[in-house]
Design an enzyme around this catalytic site. Structure first.
Site, PDB file in Angstrom:
ATOM      1  N   CYS A 143       0.829  -1.204   0.000  1.00 19.43           N
ATOM      2  CA  CYS A 143       0.000   0.000   0.000  1.00 19.43           C
ATOM      3  C   CYS A 143       0.864   1.255   0.000  1.00 19.43           C
ATOM      4  CB  CYS A 143      -0.957  -0.011   1.198  1.00 19.43           C
ATOM      5  SG  CYS A 143      -0.146  -0.089   2.809  1.00 19.43           S
ATOM      6  N   HIS A 724      -1.311   1.769   7.451  1.00 21.73           N
ATOM      7  CA  HIS A 724      -1.886   1.578   6.119  1.00 21.73           C
ATOM      8  C   HIS A 724      -1.848   2.914   5.382  1.00 21.73           C
ATOM      9  CE1 HIS A 724      -4.237  -0.053   2.884  1.00 21.73           C
ATOM     10  NE2 HIS A 724      -5.203   0.832   3.054  1.00 21.73           N
TER      11      HIS A 724
END
Length: 816
Positions: A143, A724
């Site tokens: 990510c 994230h």
């Protein structure tokens, strides 16, 4: 006189007349059955002669992006990356085959798509979406890479540069600092696919492989920093696209009293003599660096280029810690407190802050880190709080003060252990195995009271806070009453008072000297029976009155070692003493309430919501331009003092680029700690004015405007270990904001751009182009990715086994 239709070829160290030109075969990747033969001189250019001849022979549409392959055997091909070479330099020889392939409309190359995926790709060919509104599949903790790519993809000048194929003529294959053009080509492939408007999501597998090949820190599938990847990618693209083929050596000069304008222009000219690319045109600016020697006060002024600004966040001088306070009151539950302490403070500061909430003097406190039912560390008052992490379970114990007993006191660490039903023969002693449970305790006891008997009574009192479901049975009443029977007799194994792991047999026998001594100990710790009580009943009472647990000296890990304990004492005084109370499983089940012992209460301070610091982006930029002293690890060599000095350093902005990248330094690293700063940074979406931060130039200089608008944001959620990354970005064609979360893309509004910002992308207002398309109707984005969509386009980028398009001829394209 004979005349040869040849050319003079300049070979290494000699000149020769080329009598026989080379003869090679030409074909298209889409139809390798249609092969033509052509002759070329060894001095002919691959791009002008070979590519031109193939485009003309096979009627390739003008403007098509092509690439060439050399086929020297029946099974494999090799890319002709540098088409600016001559036929001789490309090692083309007679009998070889040159294959041309053109990029598909969806941005992929035919050789990069396995034939087994044809059906799914044809199904996807019907999709038409907004170019640039395309997700990136998470390959496993990638990510961070997806977030950086989405930000760069929505940087208009860079994306248009690649979409217009301007990069093809500027690929630098000879730069020793570059990646032979491979990073630029891999990035171009991703951008072409994302902006084709024919993909829900793209799988950047080849790009990930290329990045790992040239930057080993990004190998594998560990989580990384999006800003670190962004820094590598911008540098890699710059070197792969550097228009300067041969970098000259330039000696840097100090200002030496010259005007800033003159020194800055000289520095920028020198920078462009070695670095000239689309990255420099778009992202590079210039700042002024001023160093002052603390001894001779020598002032050194230089102007250095930058690609992004890493601005610090104002750091609070205070820190919020959550601790558990364990009172001396055996009936009081541990209390969880939230205290505010100095970030650079010591353990004594923590105790002082807790003292104000509990009214317990700091001198009667001891702080410990509890992990896995044992003490990971017991802190001294002078230790720094930076050694304590936010995730640590910190317990603060209240200690007793024994003023009437001036003899030496011992800080005793107490563990709770449960014996197993089976002997541990692997340890060599045949003792019973044990396992830790519950919360350990710290107690202050006189050294003279460290006998088995005294400690048993003390531990029994400390465990009376509800964890003991029933006290020791008394001797009154019927001898056969169930309440008067020792629990150990009911469970089939009496617990010995001397801590031995061997339970005695339960057969009647004549009292021994050990039993007589045990009776004396029982009498010392039990109420005396009536004098007129029958001797046999008194004897039965003593037999029944076995202890609930035994006491054993242990090490800091809670395990028993041979030879521990000194002369009847339960603990060793050679170091920090640790003891454990061992419970038989049946005794623990009957008399110890583990659920009750695990309970704690929350102090009202825990109910107060934590207030995150709110700062303005302008404050961060001001911090970036403030004076600081160099660290000892990075001193400056003073040319006057002739030695390294911890000089003061000040950075000032001189000129800003078209696209300004601002990196918020949210991650703080020290010798002891690594933490993320959760400060809320408020940043403008429009009209970010840098006029107050730029140094004033002379009136004759033409300065571009210094107002910027936000175009992309890389977000980071979570902490250091489990974060994230996502992206907010504004599409250059329709002006709509989108939220990119790996393969999922949704519409976004300006008020949704959150405080999780980590990297900000700003574009100068005079360079912003008006959208060419109307803004779409807000709602679920047409590019929202589903699991089925992911599967349908999973191998668009997979280069594992490229194959030819024609069914008659199958060859292997060794692209990577």
């Amino acid at each position: 006189m004979l005349s040869f239709p040849g050319e003079v070829v300049d070979l290494p160290s000699t000149l020769k007349v080329e009598v026989y030109p080379i003869e090679i075969f030409l074909c298209l990747h889409s139809n390798m059955e249609n092969v033509i033969t052509a002759k070329f001189s060894r001095t002919d250019s691959i791009r002008e002669s070979v590519c031109g001849a193939m485009c003309q022979a096979f009627s390739v549409p003008p403007g098509s992006e092509c690439r060439l392959w050399m086929k020297s055997s029946d099974s494999s091909c090799e890319r002709l990356r540098n088409v600016h070479m001559s036929v001789l330099d490309a090692c083309l020889s007679s009998g070889m085959t040159v294959i041309m392939e053109t990029r598909n409309a969806d941005g992929t190359w035919p050789s990069s798509r396995p034939q087994i995926m044809r059906n799914s790709v044809e199904e996807q060919d019907s999709y038409r979406g907004q170019p640039g509104v395309c997700g990136l599949t998470n390959l496993g903790n990638t990510c961070f890479m997806n977030s950086a790519l989405q930000c760069l993809s929505n940087t208009p000048p860079l994306t248009e540069y690649f979409l217009q194929n301007s990069y093809v003529d500027e690929l630098n294959f000879t730069n020793p600092l570059g990646m032979k053009g491979e990073i630029a080509e891999a990035y171009a492939d991703v951008i072409k696919q994302m902006w084709s408007g024919r993909h829900y999501s793209v799988v950047p597998r080849v790009f990930k492989t290329k990045v790992g090949h040239f930057a080993s820190q990004f190998l594998g599938y560990q989580q990384h920093d999006s800003q670190e990847l962004l820094s590598f990618l911008l540098d890699g693209l710059h070197e792969d696209l550097n228009r300067v083929k041969n970098k000259e050596y330039i000696e840097l000069r100090d200002a030496d009293g010259r005007q800033d304008q003159e020194v800055a222009e000289e520095a920028w000219r020198n920078h462009l003599r070695r670095n000239d690319s689309v990255i420099v045109d778009t992202f590079h600016g210039l700042f002024k660096s001023t160093l002052v020697c603390p001894e001779c006060h020598k002032v050194s002024v230089t102007f250095d280029p930058f690609c992004y600004l890493s601005v610090p966040l104002p750091v609070s001088k205070e820190r919020v810690m959550e601790v558990f306070f364990v009172s001396l009151d055996p009936y009081a539950k541990p209390v969880q407190h939230r205290v505010v302490v100095p970030k650079a403070g010591k353990v004594s500061d923590l105790c002082s802050a807790l003292s104000e909430m509990t009214s317990v003097p700091p001198t009667q406190m001891v702080v410990a880190d509890v992990f896995n039912h044992r003490f990971y560390k017991i802190y001294n008052m002078g230790e720094s709080l930076s050694a304590i992490l936010d995730r640590d379970d910190i317990f603060v114990y209240e200690l007793s003060v024994l003023e009437e007993q001036p003899e030496e006191q011992v800080l005793l660490a107490l563990y709770l252990r449960e014996r197993s039903h089976y002997r541990d023969y692997g340890s060599g002693g045949g003792s019973y195995g044990t396992s830790l449970f519950g919360h350990p305790l710290l107690l202050n006891v006189p050294r003279s009271s460290c006998s088995q008997e005294a400690l048993y009574n003390l531990f029994l009192q400390r465990l009376a806070n509800g964890s003991l479901s029933q006290t020791e049975p008394s001797c009154s009443g019927d001898a056969n009453s169930a309440d008067d029977i020792d629990p150990s007799e009911q469970s089939g194994g009496p617990a010995e008072a001397d801590g031995s792991s061997e339970p005695p047999a339960e057969q009647p026998h004549k009292p021994t000297e050990e039993e007589n001594e045990e009776d004396k100990q029982e009498e010392a710790c039990s109420p005396s029976p009536p004098a007129n009580e029958h001797p046999a009943k008194r004897r039965a009472c003593h037999v029944r009155r076995k202890r609930l647990f035994s006491i054993q000296a242990v090490n800091s890990n809670g395990t028993t070692e041979r030879g521990m304990g000194e002369g009847g004492s339960a603990v060793s005084f050679s170091s920090q003493p640790y003891v454990a109370i061992d419970w038989e499983p049946d005794m623990k089940k009957r008399f110890y309430n583990e659920n009750e012992a695990e309970k704690y209460v929350k102090d009202p301070s825990m109910e107060v919501p934590q207030q995150h610091m709110t700062v303005q982006l302008q404050q961060c930029i001001e911090l970036f331009t403030t004076v600081e002293t160099l660290e000892e690890e990075n001193p400056w060599y003073c040319p006057v003092c002739k030695k390294h000095q911890l000089a003061t350093k000040k950075l000032d902005l001189w000129s800003l680029p078209e696209v300004l990248i601002i990196h918020l330094k949210r991650f703080s690293y020290t010798k002891f700690t690594r933490e993320k700063l959760d400060s809320i940074v408020e940043f403008p979406l429009r009209d970010l004015d840098f006029s107050g931060f730029l140094l004033r130039k002379t009136l004759s200089s033409e300065e571009p405007p210094s107002r910027y608008d936000l175009i992309a944001v890389s977000n980071h959620y979570g902490g250091l270990r489990d974060g994230h990354y996502t992206t907010y970005a504004k599409n250059k064609d329709n002006g709509q904001w989108y939220y990119f979360d790996d393969s999922k893309v949704t519409y976004a509004t300006e008020d949704q751009i959150t405080s999780a910002a980590y990297v900000l992308f700003y574009q100068r207002q005079d360079k912003i182009r008006k959208p060419t398309l109307p803004a779409p109707n807000t709602g679920p984005a047409s590019s929202t990715q589903t699991s089925n969509d992911t599967a349908s386009c999973k191998d668009d980028e997979d280069d594992a086994g490229p194959s030819a398009a024609a069914s008659a001829s199958s060859i292997t394209m060794e692209t990577e």
